[in-house]
Design a protein around this motif. Sequence first.
Motif, PDB file in Angstrom:
ATOM      1  N   HIS A 148       3.033  -3.056  13.569  1.00 17.73           N
ATOM      2  CA  HIS A 148       4.409  -2.654  13.904  1.00 17.73           C
ATOM      3  C   HIS A 148       4.447  -1.608  15.002  1.00 17.73           C
ATOM      4  CE1 HIS A 148       3.100   0.021  10.662  1.00 17.73           C
ATOM      5  NE2 HIS A 148       3.792   0.934  11.289  1.00 17.73           N
ATOM      6  N   LYS A 149       3.335  -0.861  15.182  1.00 16.79           N
ATOM      7  CA  LYS A 149       3.304   0.121  16.260  1.00 16.79           C
ATOM      8  C   LYS A 149       2.727  -0.469  17.548  1.00 16.79           C
ATOM      9  CE  LYS A 149       2.774   3.939  12.990  1.00 16.79           C
ATOM     10  NZ  LYS A 149       1.826   4.886  12.382  1.00 16.79           N
TER      11      LYS A 149
ATOM     12  N   GLY B  72      -7.119   0.340  17.051  1.00 18.38           N
ATOM     13  CA  GLY B  72      -7.495   0.426  15.647  1.00 18.38           C
ATOM     14  C   GLY B  72      -6.333   0.858  14.787  1.00 18.38           C
ATOM     15  N   PRO B  73      -6.547   0.847  13.455  1.00 14.80           N
ATOM     16  CA  PRO B  73      -5.440   1.098  12.536  1.00 14.80           C
ATOM     17  C   PRO B  73      -4.974   2.548  12.545  1.00 14.80           C
ATOM     18  CG  PRO B  73      -7.502   1.053  11.328  1.00 14.80           C
ATOM     19  CD  PRO B  73      -7.829   0.668  12.750  1.00 14.80           C
ATOM     20  N   CYS B  74      -3.727   2.768  12.219  1.00 15.12           N
ATOM     21  CA  CYS B  74      -3.225   4.130  12.043  1.00 15.12           C
ATOM     22  C   CYS B  74      -3.545   4.567  10.616  1.00 15.12           C
ATOM     23  CB  CYS B  74      -1.725   4.197  12.324  1.00 15.12           C
ATOM     24  SG  CYS B  74      -0.698   3.345  11.113  1.00 15.12           S
ATOM     25  N   GLY B  75      -3.115   5.759  10.270  1.00 20.49           N
ATOM     26  CA  GLY B  75      -3.378   6.256   8.921  1.00 20.49           C
ATOM     27  C   GLY B  75      -2.461   5.638   7.874  1.00 20.49           C
ATOM     28  N   GLY B  76      -1.596   4.763   8.302  1.00 24.46           N
ATOM     29  CA  GLY B  76      -0.615   4.187   7.372  1.00 24.46           C
ATOM     30  C   GLY B  76      -1.067   2.903   6.707  1.00 24.46           C
ATOM     31  N   THR B  77      -2.328   2.543   6.928  1.00 26.19           N
ATOM     32  CA  THR B  77      -2.807   1.322   6.291  1.00 26.19           C
ATOM     33  C   THR B  77      -3.300   1.645   4.881  1.00 26.19           C
ATOM     34  OG1 THR B  77      -4.420  -0.473   6.463  1.00 26.19           O
ATOM     35  CG2 THR B  77      -5.036   1.601   7.469  1.00 26.19           C
ATOM     36  N   SER B  78      -2.985   0.762   3.946  1.00 28.95           N
ATOM     37  CA  SER B  78      -3.347   1.028   2.561  1.00 28.95           C
ATOM     38  C   SER B  78      -3.690  -0.279   1.866  1.00 28.95           C
ATOM     39  CB  SER B  78      -2.159   1.698   1.863  1.00 28.95           C
ATOM     40  OG  SER B  78      -2.508   2.056   0.560  1.00 28.95           O
ATOM     41  N   ASN B  79      -4.884  -0.358   1.350  1.00 30.77           N
ATOM     42  CA  ASN B  79      -5.366  -1.591   0.710  1.00 30.77           C
ATOM     43  C   ASN B  79      -5.134  -2.806   1.597  1.00 30.77           C
ATOM     44  OD1 ASN B  79      -6.111  -0.208  -1.706  1.00 30.77           O
ATOM     45  ND2 ASN B  79      -3.927  -0.123  -2.209  1.00 30.77           N
ATOM     46  N   GLY B  80      -5.316  -2.619   2.880  1.00 32.62           N
ATOM     47  CA  GLY B  80      -5.169  -3.741   3.804  1.00 32.62           C
ATOM     48  C   GLY B  80      -3.724  -4.098   4.103  1.00 32.62           C
TER      49      GLY B  80
ATOM     50  N   GLU C 172       2.084   0.397   5.855  1.00 38.84           N
ATOM     51  CA  GLU C 172       2.969   1.360   5.179  1.00 38.84           C
ATOM     52  C   GLU C 172       4.450   1.030   5.347  1.00 38.84           C
ATOM     53  OE1 GLU C 172       3.035   5.344   6.796  1.00 38.84           O
ATOM     54  OE2 GLU C 172       2.790   4.604   8.820  1.00 38.84           O
TER      55      GLU C 172
ATOM     56  N   LYS D 122       4.932  -3.045   2.376  1.00 40.94           N
ATOM     57  CA  LYS D 122       3.710  -3.280   1.590  1.00 40.94           C
ATOM     58  C   LYS D 122       3.380  -4.764   1.430  1.00 40.94           C
ATOM     59  CE  LYS D 122       3.942   1.061  -0.889  1.00 40.94           C
ATOM     60  NZ  LYS D 122       4.419   1.748  -2.075  1.00 40.94           N
TER      61      LYS D 122
ATOM     62  N   THR E  60      -6.807  -4.800   9.569  1.00 39.70           N
ATOM     63  CA  THR E  60      -7.633  -5.321   8.475  1.00 39.70           C
ATOM     64  C   THR E  60      -7.885  -6.808   8.725  1.00 39.70           C
ATOM     65  OG1 THR E  60      -6.710  -3.728   6.926  1.00 39.70           O
ATOM     66  CG2 THR E  60      -7.798  -5.639   5.972  1.00 39.70           C
TER      67      THR E  60
ATOM     68  N   TYR F 146     -10.327  -7.062  11.585  1.00 41.57           N
ATOM     69  CA  TYR F 146     -11.655  -6.650  11.116  1.00 41.57           C
ATOM     70  C   TYR F 146     -12.314  -7.774  10.304  1.00 41.57           C
ATOM     71  CZ  TYR F 146     -15.167  -4.331   8.240  1.00 41.57           C
ATOM     72  OH  TYR F 146     -16.333  -4.010   7.602  1.00 41.57           O
TER      73      TYR F 146
END
Lengths: 295, 214
Positions: free
Chosen positions: B151-152, B157-165, B168, B171, B178, B181
Amino acid sequence: MAKFKEALNSGKFVVTAEVGPPKGTDITETLEHIDLIKDKVDGINSTDNQSSVMRISSLATCVLIKQRGGEPILQMTCRDRNRMGLESDLLGANVLGIDNVLCLTGDYVTVGDHLDAKPVFDLDSVQLVQAVRMMEAGKDLGGNELNAPVKFCCGAIVTPESDPIEPQLMKYEKKVKAGIEFVQTQAIYDIENFKKFMQYARKVNGDVKILAGIVLLTGAGMAKYMNANVPGIVVPDALIEELKSAEKGKAVQKGIEIAGRMIKQIKDEKICDGVHIMAIGREGVVPDILAAAGL
Amino acid sequence: MKSITKQKDFEAVKEILEPFDRIFIFGCGTCTTMTHTGGVEEVAEMCGKLQELGKLVTGSTVVPTACDEVTEEIMKQHGQAIENATAILVMSCALGVQKIASYIEKPVIPAVDTLFIGVEDTPGTFKEACDQCGQCIIGETAGICPITACHKGLVNGPCGGTSNGKCEVDKERDCAFTLIYNRLKIQGRLDLMKKYHEPKNYHVEPRPKVIKVS
């Protein structure tokens, strides 16, 4: 050399904290928080429209920190300004005596309070670090000469609990290669996990100093909320139980105790180079956390 | 590749058509037919709604592909009905709206909003696939476009808003990095994720973008 850079180079256990600028022009509380912590920490971050909520700018707040005698660390996200806006603020910050910058991507606009706003993200955090380094070499991103270069102590962030961790680490390596000097991590609570991250980080790091992120827990509810809603934050069950065990009205006190204990362990075991304390809205208790840590 | 649209709220259409009492309606047999926003059925439904408002629908047609040259020929066939109208309502994507507007001086009004260029992911679900940025990097990102899948629109690479693949922001959505990767790992090309991507050039083709193919 800037005060914060000196602290990083000194080999001492470095402590930074942060203030969140207010939404509106009343800065009474912000100034109180700055005054409370400015002599107890090596640097004070000013957040940049944190959580995508519009507030006083990070740059203006850094100037306030400077005026009060603190050592400001300018947080810059890529969400609200294109490369020209970011570069021009870097020039401005430097001439106003701000010597430290923390480069972040920034939260997306739809998690904040201006849901219809245009997200920029012209640069990302790695490219912003590159921009700082280019401007130090006397050129802007357009390849044009500056009449005099900037000079910053430049840092970035990393999320040690990110899942999956590998893509996060690969991006971290890019930040290291781009030339960061320090890292403030996302909140960590599981020290054993953090040690594993540090083993990796030490391999790729060079001279980059790592400050572990410590977010004050204000109660079991907050801890559970973060587990469910904040990416990259994992509060272990044992800590949640400990917060629950606090007497009524004493949960924040328990959170201060936990934060102090963690900082002490990180320092005593020399796990990393320092800590970055985020008391999110309760900056006034930072001195209590430091006291609990024996600092 | 399809132009993905959604119908405007009828109240908005009603408001913009307020000064006009005689309307000619265009639909499109390609993209808006597929998304059920401007095909034969939707054009018929729009006719009915406008008539209920007391407007005279002077005519309607669903052209094969509104953005195609053929549209001009079809407009000539409907010359009289179009002449009788005070405004033209177009139920195609913006490409068709602009094509039709270029042939006629009368007010041309879109009945749909154009959202993105996408592909049908699962039946009835359309997904943005390309932002037409002019600097395609999907050869290095395992065929997944981070400009649209993140979305950005990040590239390093990923931002800090990625969670369990997951992302943010939503969900239910996968984190682009991910996905990238995982696929690069299968391909044995994970080193590509360590490659630094320079800031993008937003003027590969300056606006208004025009290319002459010789």
